[in-house]
Design a protein around this motif. Structure first.
Motif, PDB file in Angstrom:
ATOM      1  N   ILE A  29     -11.354  -8.399   1.000  1.00 43.33           N
ATOM      2  CA  ILE A  29     -11.451  -6.966   0.670  1.00 43.33           C
ATOM      3  C   ILE A  29     -10.086  -6.412   0.291  1.00 43.33           C
ATOM      4  N   THR A  38      -7.104  -4.123  -0.066  1.00 45.31           N
ATOM      5  CA  THR A  38      -6.913  -2.675   0.030  1.00 45.31           C
ATOM      6  C   THR A  38      -8.149  -1.883  -0.388  1.00 45.31           C
ATOM      7  N   GLN A  39      -9.202  -2.573  -0.784  1.00 42.77           N
ATOM      8  CA  GLN A  39     -10.417  -1.886  -1.201  1.00 42.77           C
ATOM      9  C   GLN A  39     -11.086  -1.204  -0.012  1.00 42.77           C
ATOM     10  N   LYS A  40     -11.728  -0.078  -0.284  1.00 42.75           N
ATOM     11  CA  LYS A  40     -12.437   0.656   0.758  1.00 42.75           C
ATOM     12  C   LYS A  40     -13.680  -0.114   1.189  1.00 42.75           C
ATOM     13  N   GLN A  86     -17.647  -9.938  -5.230  1.00 41.29           N
ATOM     14  CA  GLN A  86     -18.251 -10.020  -3.915  1.00 41.29           C
ATOM     15  C   GLN A  86     -17.729 -11.223  -3.137  1.00 41.29           C
ATOM     16  N   LYS A 146     -16.674  -6.282  -1.385  1.00 39.86           N
ATOM     17  CA  LYS A 146     -16.009  -6.439  -2.679  1.00 39.86           C
ATOM     18  C   LYS A 146     -14.507  -6.235  -2.561  1.00 39.86           C
ATOM     19  N   ASP A 147     -13.785  -6.963  -3.404  1.00 41.44           N
ATOM     20  CA  ASP A 147     -12.346  -6.737  -3.471  1.00 41.44           C
ATOM     21  C   ASP A 147     -12.055  -5.659  -4.508  1.00 41.44           C
ATOM     22  N   ILE A 148     -10.780  -5.464  -4.810  1.00 38.41           N
ATOM     23  CA  ILE A 148     -10.387  -4.392  -5.722  1.00 38.41           C
ATOM     24  C   ILE A 148     -10.914  -4.629  -7.132  1.00 38.41           C
ATOM     25  N   LYS A 149     -11.266  -5.880  -7.465  1.00 35.77           N
ATOM     26  CA  LYS A 149     -11.801  -6.217  -8.780  1.00 35.77           C
ATOM     27  C   LYS A 149     -13.323  -6.257  -8.798  1.00 35.77           C
ATOM     28  N   LYS A 150     -13.955  -5.764  -7.739  1.00 31.63           N
ATOM     29  CA  LYS A 150     -15.408  -5.690  -7.623  1.00 31.63           C
ATOM     30  C   LYS A 150     -16.063  -7.055  -7.457  1.00 31.63           C
TER      31      LYS A 150
END
Length: 380
Positions: free
Chosen positions: A347, A349-351, A314, A308-312
């Motif tokens: 992804i 900067t998302q964890k 997929q 997922k990216d920062i906006k959730k």
């Protein structure tokens, strides 16, 4: 008239005397009332200032029942307040001592937790290193007739992703699995799965039903011994002379043709989750697919399509298939890197919450035994 004047003067004097007496009596009466009230007021101010030992002076020139009752009530209230404050102070001291003891216990517990975390962190690092150590090395991926590239990156915790490439007697066994959850149990179960696959491969077990059934019974009994609820999806693929057999339940197997055309093979009906039940033989099946030179396959775990990216949002399987198709003319290593780079771009900067595992296998041409067969036939 003289007598009348004398009487009048006497009356006036008596009136003045009566007035003076009334004034004196009024002043004395007022003072007898106001002085106790002033004393009560001062006592209230002393109590408000924290002097609970102060008492009201109950000596009066004139006793007034109501004032006396008020003074005695006030003294009683002051005594009760003092007693209450003393009791409260004792309770506060007692509670403070309890809190100090609890704080010392918390500090000691934190120290133990820090040591425990350091120990657990060291153990997890060891398991993580073991996971990386048992992955196929570069030499094992060099198989004639195949171009193979693998990639696995664990999330912050120890993951349960697994992939395998084993070449024995001209049969290349590919494995990919994903243990539920993360942590030490998942990592250990993954190591068990790898060991079981390697053992069955070494004893030349090729029947897909027996292969997966033995793995399942082995891992199921170990999971029961661990009192764990972990399980894993596992797909086993056997490749030989241009044909690949697929068995076991896992994510979709992606077949890629020479021109980049994508075929998605659903493995839902080819097996059952491993270590979930003691007998899954009736659920195991397999299919066989022909691979021409230039064709290949891609295996992956859900960490890629579910990234997922920062906006959730997929990443999605369709995006991965598109990247594979566009780059299929490249080598397996370049295809693998193109997918990983695209996933990381998505992804941002998302964890990373799940393990990312990818295995790309591309048939480059005829294997040595296939090249020798026409020559041998010609000699015969």
């Amino acid at each position: 008239m003289g007598q009348i004047n004398v009487n009048t003067r006497n009356t006036i004097l008596l009136c003045l005397a009566a007035l003076a007496l009334a004034i004196v009596l009024g002043v004395l009466t007022a003072r007898s009332i106001t002085i106790p009230i002033i004393r009560i007021t001062k006592a209230a101010e002393e109590i408000a200032a924290g002097n609970l030992d102060n008492r009201v002076d109950t000596t009066h020139f004139i006793e007034i029942e109501e004032i006396d009752t008020l003074e005695h009530s006030f003294d009683s209230m002051a005594g009760q307040l003092k007693e209450s404050f003393e009791t409260l102070e004792d309770k506060v001291k007692e509670r403070t001592a309890e809190l100090a003891t609890a704080n010392e216990e918390i500090i000691a517990l934190n120290e133990r937790l820090k040591k425990e975390n350091l120990r657990m962190g060291a153990e997890l690092d060891i398991v993580r290193q073991m996971q990386q150590m048992i992955l196929p090395n570069a030499e094992e991926l060099e198989i004639e007739g195949l171009d193979i590239a693998g990639y696995m990156e664990a999330a912050d915790e120890v993951g349960g992703d697994y992939y395998e490439v084993l070449n024995t007697d001209g049969i290349v066994t590919l494995g990919i699995g994903d243990v539920t959850g993360h942590g030490l149990e998942s990592g250990i179960l993954m190591l068990m799965a790898q060991t079981a696959v390697r053992t069955l491969k070494e004893i030349r077990e090729t029947d897909p039903v027996r292969f997966l059934d033995v793995i399942n019974r082995t891992l199921y009994k170990n999971v029961q011994r661990m009192k764990s609820e972990k399980s894993l999806t596992l797909a086993i693929l056997n490749y030989s002379q241009g044909r690949v057999s697929i068995s076991g339940q896992h994510e979709e197997t992606i077949i890629v043709r020479n021109g980049g055309e994508i075929e998605r093979i659903d493995t839902m009906d080819l097996g059952f989750p491993i270590a979930l039940d003691d007998d899954i033989a009736d659920f195991i099946s397999h299919i066989s697919i022909e691979l021409q030179p230039g064709d290949g396959l891609v295996l992956y775990t859900d960490g890629i399509p579910e990234a997922k990216d920062i906006k959730k949002k997929q990443y999605g399987l369709e995006q991965m298939c598109e990247v594979i198709s566009k780059n299929w003319h490249l080598s397996a290593g370049e295809i693998k890197q193109a997918v990983i780079d695209d996933v990381r771009r998505h992804i941002g900067t998302q964890k990373v919450f799940d393990d990312i595992t990818l295995l790309v296998v591309k048939r480059t041409g005829l294997a040595l035994e296939e090249k020798l067969e026409p020559q041998a036939a010609a000699l015969v």
